[in-house]
Write a protein that holds these residues in place. Structure first.
Motif, PDB file in Angstrom:
ATOM      1  N   ALA A   1       0.828  -1.200   0.000  1.00 54.61           N
ATOM      2  CA  ALA A   1       0.000   0.000   0.000  1.00 54.61           C
ATOM      3  C   ALA A   1       0.868   1.259   0.000  1.00 54.61           C
ATOM      4  N   ILE A   2       0.326   2.323  -0.598  1.00 54.69           N
ATOM      5  CA  ILE A   2       1.046   3.585  -0.713  1.00 54.69           C
ATOM      6  C   ILE A   2       0.169   4.707  -0.159  1.00 54.69           C
ATOM      7  N   SER A   3       0.694   5.495   0.762  1.00 55.56           N
ATOM      8  CA  SER A   3      -0.047   6.614   1.328  1.00 55.56           C
ATOM      9  C   SER A   3      -0.217   7.700   0.269  1.00 55.56           C
ATOM     10  N   LEU A   4      -1.464   8.062  -0.016  1.00 58.22           N
ATOM     11  CA  LEU A   4      -1.722   9.015  -1.097  1.00 58.22           C
ATOM     12  C   LEU A   4      -1.371  10.446  -0.736  1.00 58.22           C
ATOM     13  N   GLY A   5      -1.562  10.829   0.522  1.00 64.30           N
ATOM     14  CA  GLY A   5      -1.321  12.218   0.897  1.00 64.30           C
ATOM     15  C   GLY A   5       0.097  12.660   0.621  1.00 64.30           C
ATOM     16  N   GLY A   6       1.061  11.980   1.200  1.00 67.43           N
ATOM     17  CA  GLY A   6       2.451  12.340   0.974  1.00 67.43           C
ATOM     18  C   GLY A   6       2.865  12.159  -0.467  1.00 67.43           C
ATOM     19  N   LEU A   7       2.342  11.127  -1.117  1.00 69.77           N
ATOM     20  CA  LEU A   7       2.656  10.871  -2.521  1.00 69.77           C
ATOM     21  C   LEU A   7       2.206  12.029  -3.400  1.00 69.77           C
ATOM     22  N   MET A   8       0.992  12.503  -3.179  1.00 66.46           N
ATOM     23  CA  MET A   8       0.427  13.568  -3.994  1.00 66.46           C
ATOM     24  C   MET A   8       1.287  14.820  -3.955  1.00 66.46           C
ATOM     25  N   MET A   9       1.846  15.123  -2.803  1.00 68.44           N
ATOM     26  CA  MET A   9       2.613  16.348  -2.647  1.00 68.44           C
ATOM     27  C   MET A   9       4.011  16.265  -3.247  1.00 68.44           C
ATOM     28  N   GLU A  10       4.507  15.052  -3.490  1.00 66.73           N
ATOM     29  CA  GLU A  10       5.913  14.909  -3.847  1.00 66.73           C
ATOM     30  C   GLU A  10       6.187  14.243  -5.193  1.00 66.73           C
ATOM     31  N   ILE A  11       5.225  13.570  -5.783  1.00 61.89           N
ATOM     32  CA  ILE A  11       5.526  12.723  -6.934  1.00 61.89           C
ATOM     33  C   ILE A  11       5.821  13.521  -8.203  1.00 61.89           C
ATOM     34  N   GLY A  12       5.292  14.727  -8.322  1.00 57.87           N
ATOM     35  CA  GLY A  12       5.571  15.527  -9.506  1.00 57.87           C
ATOM     36  C   GLY A  12       4.848  15.064 -10.758  1.00 57.87           C
ATOM     37  N   ARG A  13       3.835  14.266 -10.599  1.00 58.67           N
ATOM     38  CA  ARG A  13       2.990  13.804 -11.695  1.00 58.67           C
ATOM     39  C   ARG A  13       1.530  13.873 -11.253  1.00 58.67           C
ATOM     40  N   PRO A  14       0.602  14.089 -12.191  1.00 60.52           N
ATOM     41  CA  PRO A  14      -0.808  14.071 -11.795  1.00 60.52           C
ATOM     42  C   PRO A  14      -1.228  12.673 -11.379  1.00 60.52           C
ATOM     43  N   LEU A  15      -2.097  12.616 -10.373  1.00 63.89           N
ATOM     44  CA  LEU A  15      -2.680  11.346  -9.951  1.00 63.89           C
ATOM     45  C   LEU A  15      -4.127  11.297 -10.404  1.00 63.89           C
ATOM     46  N   LEU A  16      -4.513  10.200 -11.025  1.00 62.73           N
ATOM     47  CA  LEU A  16      -5.913   9.954 -11.346  1.00 62.73           C
ATOM     48  C   LEU A  16      -6.423   8.979 -10.297  1.00 62.73           C
ATOM     49  N   VAL A  17      -7.131   9.509  -9.302  1.00 67.01           N
ATOM     50  CA  VAL A  17      -7.597   8.718  -8.162  1.00 67.01           C
ATOM     51  C   VAL A  17      -8.979   8.161  -8.480  1.00 67.01           C
ATOM     52  N   ILE A  18      -9.138   6.840  -8.346  1.00 63.99           N
ATOM     53  CA  ILE A  18     -10.407   6.230  -8.737  1.00 63.99           C
ATOM     54  C   ILE A  18     -11.033   5.499  -7.557  1.00 63.99           C
ATOM     55  N   PRO A  19     -12.367   5.541  -7.457  1.00 69.70           N
ATOM     56  CA  PRO A  19     -13.049   4.800  -6.390  1.00 69.70           C
ATOM     57  C   PRO A  19     -13.066   3.308  -6.697  1.00 69.70           C
ATOM     58  N   PRO A  20     -13.347   2.464  -5.701  1.00 68.63           N
ATOM     59  CA  PRO A  20     -13.374   1.013  -5.923  1.00 68.63           C
ATOM     60  C   PRO A  20     -14.382   0.620  -7.003  1.00 68.63           C
ATOM     61  N   LYS A  21     -14.059  -0.464  -7.693  1.00 69.24           N
ATOM     62  CA  LYS A  21     -14.921  -1.066  -8.715  1.00 69.24           C
ATOM     63  C   LYS A  21     -15.036  -0.241  -9.992  1.00 69.24           C
ATOM     64  N   SER A  22     -14.227   0.802 -10.143  1.00 71.46           N
ATOM     65  CA  SER A  22     -14.234   1.572 -11.392  1.00 71.46           C
ATOM     66  C   SER A  22     -13.423   0.821 -12.435  1.00 71.46           C
ATOM     67  N   LEU A  23     -14.010   0.572 -13.601  1.00 72.63           N
ATOM     68  CA  LEU A  23     -13.333  -0.217 -14.627  1.00 72.63           C
ATOM     69  C   LEU A  23     -12.879   0.603 -15.821  1.00 72.63           C
ATOM     70  N   CYS A  24     -13.492   1.772 -16.045  1.00 75.83           N
ATOM     71  CA  CYS A  24     -13.063   2.611 -17.168  1.00 75.83           C
ATOM     72  C   CYS A  24     -13.477   4.045 -16.892  1.00 75.83           C
ATOM     73  N   LEU A  25     -12.840   4.969 -17.581  1.00 74.45           N
ATOM     74  CA  LEU A  25     -13.092   6.388 -17.376  1.00 74.45           C
ATOM     75  C   LEU A  25     -14.118   6.895 -18.365  1.00 74.45           C
ATOM     76  N   SER A  26     -15.200   7.454 -17.845  1.00 68.29           N
ATOM     77  CA  SER A  26     -16.189   8.129 -18.676  1.00 68.29           C
ATOM     78  C   SER A  26     -15.924   9.622 -18.569  1.00 68.29           C
ATOM     79  N   SER A  27     -15.334  10.194 -19.598  1.00 68.04           N
ATOM     80  CA  SER A  27     -14.916  11.595 -19.521  1.00 68.04           C
ATOM     81  C   SER A  27     -15.611  12.470 -20.562  1.00 68.04           C
ATOM     82  N   ASP A  28     -16.804  12.085 -20.979  1.00 71.43           N
ATOM     83  CA  ASP A  28     -17.559  12.939 -21.896  1.00 71.43           C
ATOM     84  C   ASP A  28     -17.909  14.262 -21.233  1.00 71.43           C
TER      85      ASP A  28
END
Length: 295
Positions: free
Chosen positions: A149-176
């Motif tokens: 497991a990876i802690s998202l809070g600290g990761l978000m502040m330091e990774i230098g890349r956008p995070l696409l955070v998804i809720p459980p059971k999400s299988l694909c992105l609907s971005s219309d």
């Protein structure tokens, strides 16, 4: 993107065709663990990679368990269980790779990276090879992701890349339909840039101002800016900056059948970020809609 190699003084340079434009994400990364919901996150990332014909990179790391005993007893215990611990770690990483390859499916380019060490540190290092990282939400009631497991809070502040955070059971992105949470800040501007490949594909983008009249005027400017980039965008009446900002944004997204929220991510280091830091935490732990966040 087309490139021509040119040799100059013994150095080989790449001259890119200025008429060629980057139209999407070239590499998408997702961390892999042995949690029960991990395959869904991988499938989600794979579907996004197929959409952009991108490379999908799976990463996993696990560290050796630290002995609960100290001194000479601890050293003796570590020696006794060391071989077994190493076999278990190797087996876990192999299982993670199998999960990744199985869930990624066929029809796209994939790459696997694994290592021994802290999972968050390993992901942050490997993220240099990706445009965006797809990662599962980590709420209090969400399934455990185990030792990887990876802690998202600290990761978000330091990774230098956008995070696409998804809720459980999400299988694909609907971005219309996409909601952009606007606050006149570096983080919000960066999030819009990081989300541009998805914004350009959307049928409708709504820029929601969070705060006073200044923020509302900023949202209008941003909406017009997006229109100049070919994005079907409009500004939404502003929201007041209050403790339930995340709930308001989720309600607007759900009412408009939006499949994605784009937002800047804020820490807690400055007084003016207190409210918005809370919004960031809410999205990382309880979002019900995929959320692209950038810091």
């Amino acid at each position: 993107m087309m490139a021509e190699d040119v040799e100059t003084g013994g150095l080989q340079l790449s001259v890119f065709d200025s008429s060629a434009r980057d139209t999407g994400y070239a590499a998408i990364m997702t961390p892999v663990n042995l949690g029960v919901d991990c395959a869904c996150c991988i499938s989600f990332a794979a579907a996004l990679a197929k959409r952009f014909q991108a490379l999908l990179i799976g990463v996993a790391a696990e560290d050796y368990a630290v002995s609960e005993f100290g001194g000479e007893m601890g050293l003796a215990m570590e020696a006794a269980v060391g071989d077994e611990a190493e076999r278990q770690l190797s087996d876990n990483l192999m299982r993670a790779e199998q999960t990744f390859r199985r869930a990624a499916g066929t029809g796209l380019r994939i790459e696997w990276r694994s290592g021994v060490g802290n999972p968050r540190a390993f992901l942050m290092e490997q993220a240099r090879a990706a445009d965006i990282v797809v990662i599962a939400r980590q709420g209090a009631n969400d399934a455990s992701q185990g030792r990887m497991a990876i802690s998202l809070g600290g990761l978000m502040m330091e990774i230098g890349r956008p995070l696409l955070v998804i809720p459980p059971k999400s299988l694909c992105l609907s971005s219309d339909r996409i909601i952009v949470a606007w606050k006149d800040s570096r983080e919000a501007r960066g999030a819009i840039w990081d989300a541009m490949p998805l914004l350009k594909q959307a049928q409708s983008v709504t820029v929601v101002a969070v705060g006073g009249d200044r923020e509302h005027q900023g949202a209008i400017d941003v909406s017009r800016h997006l229109c100049r980039h070919g994005v079907a965008s409009r500004a939404h009446p502003r929201l007041e900056a209050q403790s339930q900002v995340s709930g308001q944004l989720l309600a607007i997204a759900e009412a408009g059948d939006a499949g994605l929220i784009v937002a800047g991510a804020y820490g807690h280091g400055r007084m003016q970020e207190r409210i918005f830091g809370g919004v960031t935490r809410d999205f990382l732990t309880s979002t019900t809609i995929p959320c692209l966040m950038s810091h």
